[in-house]
Design an enzyme around this catalytic site. Structure first.
Site, PDB file in Angstrom:
ATOM      1  N   GLU A  73       0.872  -1.179   0.000  1.00  0.00           N
ATOM      2  CA  GLU A  73       0.000   0.000   0.000  1.00  0.00           C
ATOM      3  C   GLU A  73       0.906   1.226   0.000  1.00  0.00           C
ATOM      4  O   GLU A  73       1.931   1.252   0.692  1.00  0.00           O
ATOM      5  CB  GLU A  73      -0.878  -0.027   1.264  1.00  0.00           C
ATOM      6  CG  GLU A  73      -1.690   1.242   1.467  1.00  0.00           C
ATOM      7  CD  GLU A  73      -2.590   1.187   2.715  1.00  0.00           C
ATOM      8  OE1 GLU A  73      -3.125   0.109   3.040  1.00  0.00           O
ATOM      9  OE2 GLU A  73      -2.745   2.230   3.349  1.00  0.00           O
ATOM     10  N   GLU A 115      -2.248  11.692   3.238  1.00  0.00           N
ATOM     11  CA  GLU A 115      -3.053  11.147   4.330  1.00  0.00           C
ATOM     12  C   GLU A 115      -2.797  11.925   5.613  1.00  0.00           C
ATOM     13  O   GLU A 115      -1.691  12.405   5.865  1.00  0.00           O
ATOM     14  CB  GLU A 115      -2.700   9.672   4.559  1.00  0.00           C
ATOM     15  CG  GLU A 115      -3.663   8.964   5.494  1.00  0.00           C
ATOM     16  CD  GLU A 115      -3.334   7.480   5.674  1.00  0.00           C
ATOM     17  OE1 GLU A 115      -2.168   7.102   5.524  1.00  0.00           O
ATOM     18  OE2 GLU A 115      -4.267   6.714   5.990  1.00  0.00           O
TER      19      GLU A 115
END
Ligand SMILES: *[C@@H]1O[C@H](CO)[C@@H](O)[C@H](O)[C@H]1NC(C)=O
Ligand SMILES: *[C@@H]1O[C@H](CO)[C@@H](O)[C@H](O)[C@H]1NC(C)=O
Ligand SMILES: *[C@@H]1O[C@H](CO)[C@@H](O)[C@H](O)[C@H]1NC(C)=O
Ligand SMILES: *[C@@H]1O[C@H](CO)[C@@H](O)[C@H](O)[C@H]1NC(C)=O
Ligand SMILES: *[C@@H]1O[C@H](CO)[C@@H](O)[C@H](O)[C@H]1NC(C)=O
Ligand SMILES: *[C@@H]1O[C@H](CO)[C@@H](O)[C@H](O)[C@H]1NC(C)=O
Ligand SMILES: *[C@@H]1O[C@H](CO)[C@@H](O)[C@H](O)[C@H]1NC(C)=O
Length: 360
Positions: free
Chosen positions: A150, A155
């Site tokens: 990932e 974020e």
């Protein structure tokens, strides 16, 4: 004597033409444009994810018909708007939480250069406290998490002011702390395994949230090769640098180009070098692109109490998010365009995959 000079034959004409064409088509390019996602095609190329949030957010990810009906997603302001409900109270008992959107690309990629032109990201409108409860992400991941890896490109949670860039993998992938990232970026953890992942915390306000939006956003450039994964940020005020990069990609005759030099020497915000302790090829494959906005859950919720600004607002993250819809008026992505380039040897395929993701 009759001249022996032969007549020009068809072959004489064809051969030079052919070799010219061959030469031309063999011209090397470091990267070839594979996909462009913009307001001409985005919703045909991305699927709405409407399952319960795998990260346990206080969120109700809606399907395409609900999103349309409630104006939660659509083409808007020249880009792609992906938002949340900022009108209604919710206690989550029947819906799971605040309505929101999470989209997954139909195409999965292995390696490539991903240039995202983003005008706005989910955040509070002007005050950090209005970001309390939010957990937006622009990220990519592959099947059978965490075995295909990932890559979290943008974020953060709650009142976080600068971007966190993180990789997650299976066991056996550790990144060197001698990275080549810009000097202000701190590697929080070098072991990429599992939920914790290897994160790099950036410092510049323009990379995230209110700071990002006040400059009209900018360009996140992620390069994933067999030996490293790097992320650059170029604010909109330097858009001409990206134009130069795109031009270099299109016209370069070299089999490889350096993004850093093509950006005029700008170092990446974060670089993850595989080196001896992480085989990027073994740990990262077949990634779909995802944009989402969730609330609370395994990160924003679990850290609510430790964020003094947020915990002063309400006892729990869910209570705050459920009872204060108007705080989330700026909790939307506005994406202008994403361009995906690959080198020879990169692979991509259309896979409609119901994207899951775990985080503990
Ligand atoms: C989207 O990208 C395609 C391919 O580059 C281009 O032809 C089209 O004009 C773009 N659409 C918009 C709205 O920018
Ligand atoms: C979309 O979600 C709504 C609300 O949950 C549901 O009533 C509707 O049947 C769904 N539509 C589709 C096409 O799945
Ligand atoms: C908010 O509530 C109103 C009234 O019940 C409803 O019509 C509307 O669809 C709701 N909006 C969202 C985004 O759920
Ligand atoms: C939650 O909201 C629903 C619908 O708005 C309402 O019927 C229900 O009583 C509420 N539950 C609690 C515990 O507040
Ligand atoms: C990497 O090095 C920096 C600077 O020396 C340090 O602050 C940081 O804690 C280190 N990170 C890790 C994961 O060792
Ligand atoms: C690449 O090669 C072509 C054809 O030989 C040439 O016209 C062009 O100027 C070259 N581009 C660069 C950036 O060197
Ligand atoms: C295509 O994607 C699927 C699922 O992500 C993956 O299992 C498969 O290996 C991929 N094929 C190629 C050629 O990359």
């Amino acid at each position: 004597m009759i001249s022996q000079t032969p007549k020009t034959t068809l072959n004489d004409v064809l051969i030079p033409l052919l070799s010219f064409t061959l030469l031309f088509s063999q011209q090397v390019h470091a990267y070839t444009l594979i996909d462009t996602f913009n307001s001409s095609n985005f919703f045909s190329e991305f699927d709405f994810f409407s399952q319960p949030d795998p990260t346990n957010g206080f969120v109700d990810y809606v399907n395409i018909s609900t999103a349309n009906h409630n104006k939660l997603a659509g083409y808007s302001q020249g880009g792609i708007y992906l938002g949340v409900d900022h009108h209604n109270l919710t206690n989550g008992t029947t819906t799971g939480g605040r309505k929101s959107t999470r989209l997954t690309s139909k195409t999965a990629y292995t390696t490539g250069l991903f240039i995202a032109d983003i005008a706005h990201m989910p955040s509070g409108k002007t005050r950090a406290e209005d970001s309390c409860g939010l957990w937006p992400a622009y990220w990519m991941f592959g099947p059978n998490w965490p075995n295909s890896g990932e890559i979290d490109i943008i974020e953060g949670v709650n009142t976080q002011k600068a971007n966190s860039i993180t990789l997650h993998t299976a066991n056996g992938c550790s990144m060197s702390n001698n990275t080549g990232s810009i000097s202000t970026t701190k590697m929080v953890s070098s072991d990429c395994e599992g939920n914790g992942g290897c994160g790099q915390q950036t410092q510049a306000l323009e990379t995230y949230g209110i700071g990002f939006n006040s400059g009209g956003g900018g360009y996140y450039i992620m390069e994933w090769t067999e030996s490293f994964i790097s992320v650059w940020f170029v604010p909109r005020s330097n858009a001409e640098t990206v134009t130069k990069l795109l031009n270099t990609i299109d016209t370069s005759n070299s089999s490889s180009i350096s993004i850093t030099s093509s950006l005029g020497g700008q170092q990446p915000l974060a670089t993850f070098n595989g080196g001896n302790d992480c085989s990027i090829s073994n740990h990262f494959a077949n990634h779909n692109i995802v944009f989402d906005t969730t609330f609370c859950g395994d990160w924003a919720g679990k850290t609510w109490k430790s964020d003094s600004t947020c915990s002063a607002l309400a006892d729990t993250c869910e209570e705050w998010v459920g009872q204060n819809p108007e705080k989330f008026v700026s909790a939307y992505w506005l994406i202008n365009e994403i361009k995906v380039y690959q080198k020879k040897g990169g692979s991509n395929n259309k896979t409609k995959r119901e994207a899951v993701r775990f985080r503990g």
